[in-house]
Design a protein around this motif. Structure first.
Motif, short mmCIF file in Angstrom:
data_model
loop_
_atom_site.label_atom_id
_atom_site.label_comp_id
_atom_site.label_asym_id
_atom_site.label_seq_id
_atom_site.Cartn_x
_atom_site.Cartn_y
_atom_site.Cartn_z
N UNK A 68 0.82 -1.21 0.00
CA UNK A 68 0.00 0.00 0.00
C UNK A 68 0.85 1.26 0.00
N UNK A 69 2.07 1.15 0.55
CA UNK A 69 2.95 2.32 0.56
C UNK A 69 3.29 2.74 -0.87
N UNK A 92 2.45 6.07 -3.06
CA UNK A 92 3.43 6.86 -3.82
C UNK A 92 2.99 7.04 -5.27
N UNK A 106 -0.06 6.92 -6.50
CA UNK A 106 -1.42 7.44 -6.74
C UNK A 106 -1.43 8.85 -7.34
N UNK A 107 -0.73 9.86 -6.75
CA UNK A 107 -0.79 11.20 -7.35
C UNK A 107 -0.30 11.25 -8.80
N UNK A 109 -2.64 12.16 -12.06
CA UNK A 109 -2.32 13.25 -12.98
C UNK A 109 -2.27 12.74 -14.42
N UNK A 141 -5.84 12.19 -15.62
CA UNK A 141 -6.54 13.43 -15.95
C UNK A 141 -6.07 13.96 -17.30
N UNK A 142 -4.75 13.95 -17.52
CA UNK A 142 -4.22 14.42 -18.81
C UNK A 142 -4.71 13.55 -19.95
#
Lengths: 247, 596
Positions: free
Chosen positions: B451-452, B456, B458-459, B463, B466-467
């Protein structure tokens, strides 16, 4: 037994469990153990600290247990528990001083001298790049919501992203160093390093109590260890050592 | 007629040879797993047989883990590889070797072993190893455990001796060990060598002494003692077999076969009792032995809050390991801090000696005139009665703290003695930590959790998503729509050029741009490329597609105007702007036909 009876039993057991949980006061037990140690009742104090360890651990608990072992002359156990305390609270100067003293007691027989430097736990290290990555993501998300400030926010996002990369490198280095540290402490005075993981195997060397070793392999109840001083490798029974978990 | 017949036979023979070779080739490729002993005729108890696990044509196979074998010890002894070529077919075998050391006479059964190689399960046949009688180690030497008494008290420390009498010395040995449940092992010494005559025969004797302390009551067994040794015998090749093993004339001066022999003694039966409750002093805390206590303190003239170092020496004989100082009563007027202790033994087993306690006491009030420790109560097992070791009382002078009223001096807390004495960072342990803090479980670092890394990733993943979604929404749907949008863009460009030309009064450019826009739009209506339509297209293609008569007439006018404009010039800007409007309206009208 009917369903209703089962429910009554389950509620009763839950209530008893809750009562026990509420009734348990670890701080009171800790105070009692500290009192026993202050009165030089080392074995009583050690027993009470170990009883608390069944519920969990804390830097104070490991430190005081180390003190109890130190004062009862069991330097191997003392070093093991000071090191555990240091793993939990690596910036606690008192724990480091105790560890230094305990190591100093056995340094003539090959132990490591000195304490451990101030640092972060691996978990603390690990949260740094995680936070930086999320910060970068947050700045980038804000730039999408607010196009007028996009150029500034993009700069922040890039900065946080580069910071995350740099911190990731530090984390990797910290993890490598942490896993290379000795993670076993000999706690018995008659620990024989053997050629193979059997009680009948030939003994290579007798290791002094308190010496710190690095685990290379584990097989059932034996550790393959390396003595960092002599660089010798051999098998050691698990009840001869205390393991220091990585933290 | 003869020649064809021979040719046919030769061909059949060749085919048969080819098939045989193929069969061998196939047989060579078949994976197999075999278990066997190197010497299947058996071994003597305590001796080792070599078990081979042979993997043929299985590639590299890691050594399988053997299941626990009853009455035998197994140990991996390495691997080897053999390559054989039979009838031109190459076969490769990986052989993993294990030593199997039976403990007792009888048989040792190696069960069928199943290993998975390349997702294929291979199973060996079970094996049975005959185990002959080992040699009688008592002919070489005997081990005994000597205990000075059979009844002792909980907490009592006694010396025990492990005695090994032997005719032949081992090549190597380890210190003997004693199985002890209910006892703690203390210091040990030895071995001490010597020789004795036993039943008229000279024997060598080795003794190891150790101190043991009983920690629980009941009828307990101490031992047996075990003494692992290695002896060197005449090589097996000179013997007739493992089952007729007359060992005693086979000790070798040098070289030969090494064999491990574990000597074992009989256990000692001990009756362990608690010190009696009758006559037990209230201060008794489990000390067993006979002790004396001496005390010294420095300084003895102090102010309230000043530390006094108290040294207590306990001398005597008994169990010093668990010996602790009796605590001061709660109303003694002294604050106590954890101290250190040290034991100096005066014998090798630590049964006698001096244990020195060093503690720091801080007086809390001024009316303390003396320092006296409570007596140390002990049980003396030799006289079977309780005793008290009392230290003399030390005179003490405790003054009020002169710094109490000085600004910057010790705080009231220091005056009351609740502050610890100054700490020497090089020699003193830090004080106890009073606050437990939250109890946590030892868990692996978060770096080892998946999960760590998910956190890391995920962001940046979000992004990228979204792009990607934005690009997907903006992109042309397909090639035809891409072309369509391109042609519309060219119409728009032509119309813009037309407007500019109208403004500038460039008549020819105006009509060329307007005509180009019309041509392109007609092409879109007809699904063809624009630029090559004549006026005839209006009646032949556009009217059948739904262009009404008025619009058709207007389009004729525009086509005609475009033709004429190349030859006539000098159209006013106002007329050009009006015509621009006509062109735009016509383009809009033609667009409605596209949908149809």
């Amino acid at each position: 037994m009917t369903l209703q009876t089962w429910r009554i039993w389950v509620r009763f057991l839950m209530a008893v469990g809750l009562f026990h949980r509420l009734a348990a006061d670890p701080q009171a037990d800790f105070d009692q153990a500290n009192r026993a140690l202050a009165q030089s009742k080392y074995s009583d104090a050690i027993e009470q600290y170990h009883r608390l360890l069944r519920q969990g651990t804390s830097p104070a608990l490991e430190n005081n247990l180390g003190l109890a072992y130190y004062q009862s002359g069991q330097m191997g156990q003392a070093i093991a528990h000071f090191r555990r305390a240091d793993r939990l609270a690596p910036r606690d100067a008192e724990i480091q001083a105790n560890l230094r003293l305990a190591r100093g007691k056995i340094s003539k027989s090959g132990g490591i001298e000195g304490g451990e430097g101030p640092t972060l736990t691996l978990n603390e290290w690990a949260f740094l790049p995680l936070g930086a990555v999320w910060l970068a993501g947050g700045f980038w998300g804000l730039s999408r919501l607010n196009p007028r400030a996009a150029s500034v926010l993009h700069g922040y996002a890039w900065g946080a992203g580069l910071l995350a990369l740099g911190l990731g490198g530090f984390v990797a280095r910290a993890a490598i160093l942490r896993y290379q540290e000795p993670d076993l402490v000999v706690v018995r005075p008659d620990a024989a390093l053997r050629q193979s993981p059997f009680p009948e195997a030939k003994s290579i060397i007798n290791l002094p109590e308190g010496i710190e070793l690095h685990v290379e392999d584990v097989r059932s109840d034996w550790f393959l260890v390396r003595d960092l001083n002599s660089n010798r490798t051999g098998w050691l029974r698990q009840d001869m050592v205390e393991r220091i978990p990585v933290r | 007629m003869v020649i064809p017949s021979m040719t046919s036979r030769c061909l059949r023979l060749r085919h048969a040879c080819f098939l045989v070779l193929c069969w061998f080739q196939m047989a060579g490729w078949a994976q197999s797993f075999t278990a066997q002993f190197e010497s299947p005729d058996g071994v003597a108890a305590g001796d080792s047989a070599v078990l081979q696990l042979i993997f043929s044509d299985c590639g590299q196979v890691s050594p399988p883990t053997l299941p626990p074998i009853e009455n035998a010890i197994t140990q991996y002894a390495g691997q080897s590889q053999s390559i054989s070529i039979i009838n031109g077919v190459q076969s490769t075998s990986i052989i993993h070797r294990y030593t199997v050391t039976p403990k007792v006479q009888g048989t040792v059964v190696i069960p069928a072993l199943t290993v998975t190689v390349d997702n294929q399960k291979l199973t060996s046949r079970p094996l049975t190893l005959k185990v002959g009688q080992g040699f009688d180690s008592s002919q070489i030497g005997t081990l005994s455990l000597e205990v000075p008494k059979s009844e002792l008290y909980v907490g009592e420390t006694i010396p025990v001796t492990v005695r090994f009498q032997f005719r032949h010395a081992p090549a190597r040995q380890e210190p003997p060990s004693i199985k002890m449940d209910g006892f703690l092992r203390g210091r040990q010494s030895g071995p001490e060598g010597g020789s004795e005559t036993i039943a008229g025969e000279p024997m060598s004797v080795a003794r190891w002494n150790m101190a043991i302390t009983a920690v629980k009551s009941g009828d307990l067994d101490l031992g047996p003692a075990e003494f692992p040794t290695i002896y060197t015998f005449q090589s097996r090749r000179r013997r007739s077999g493992p089952f007729d093993d007359p060992l005693f004339n086979q000790f070798f001066g040098g070289g030969g076969e090494q064999r491990q022999i574990n000597f074992q003694s009989a256990p000692a039966h001990l009756h362990v009792i608690l010190p009696p409750s009758k006559g037990r002093p209230p201060q008794f805390a489990g000390a067993v032995g006979r002790f004396r206590m001496e005390i010294s303190a420095s300084p003895t003239n102090v102010s309230v809050g000043d530390p006094i170092t108290v040294k207590v020496r306990i001398t005597g004989r008994g169990s010093f390991d668990g010996l602790s100082l009796p605590p001061l009563p709660g109303d003694s007027g002294f604050q106590t801090y954890p101290g250190t202790n040290m034991f100096e033994a005066s014998d090798v087993l630590g049964l006698e000696g001096v244990k020195t306690f060093e503690e720091v006491l801080v007086p809390e009030r001024t009316n303390l005139k003396e320092l006296s420790l409570p007596p140390l109560a002990y049980w003396d097992p030799s006289s079977r009665q309780y005793g008290l070791a009392e230290a003399r009382t030390l005179p003490l002078t405790v003054r009020a703290n002169p710094n109490a009223a000085i600004p910057g001096g010790p705080s009231p807390a220091a005056l009351s003695g609740t502050n610890p004495p100054p700490v020497n960072p090089n020699t003193d342990l830090r004080p106890l930590k009073p606050d437990l803090g939250p109890l946590v479980a030892w868990s692996p670092p978060i770096l080892t959790h998946a999960w760590y890394y998910g956190g890391l990733a995920l962001p940046p993943t979000a992004a990228v998503l979204v792009l990607a979604v934005g690009w997907w929404q903006r992109r042309p749907r397909d090639r035809s729509s891409e072309l369509l949008s391109g042609r519309r863009a060219s119409i728009d460009t032509a119309l813009a050029e037309m407007d500019r030309s109208a403004t500038d009064g460039r008549t020819i450019d105006f009509y060329e741009a307007g005509h180009r826009a019309l041509q392109e739009q007609i092409g879109l209506v007809l699904g063809q490329s624009g630029g090559a339509f004549t006026e005839d297209v209006i009646d032949s293609a556009l009217i059948p597609r739904g262009l009404d008569g008025e619009a058709a007439a207007q389009l004729h006018v525009l086509f005609h105007a475009a033709s004429m404009a190349r030859f006539a010039g000098g159209v006013s800007v106002g007329d050009l702007r009006r015509m621009a409007g006509e062109h735009r309206r016509m383009i809009s009208t033609l667009r409605t036909l596209e949908k149809k």
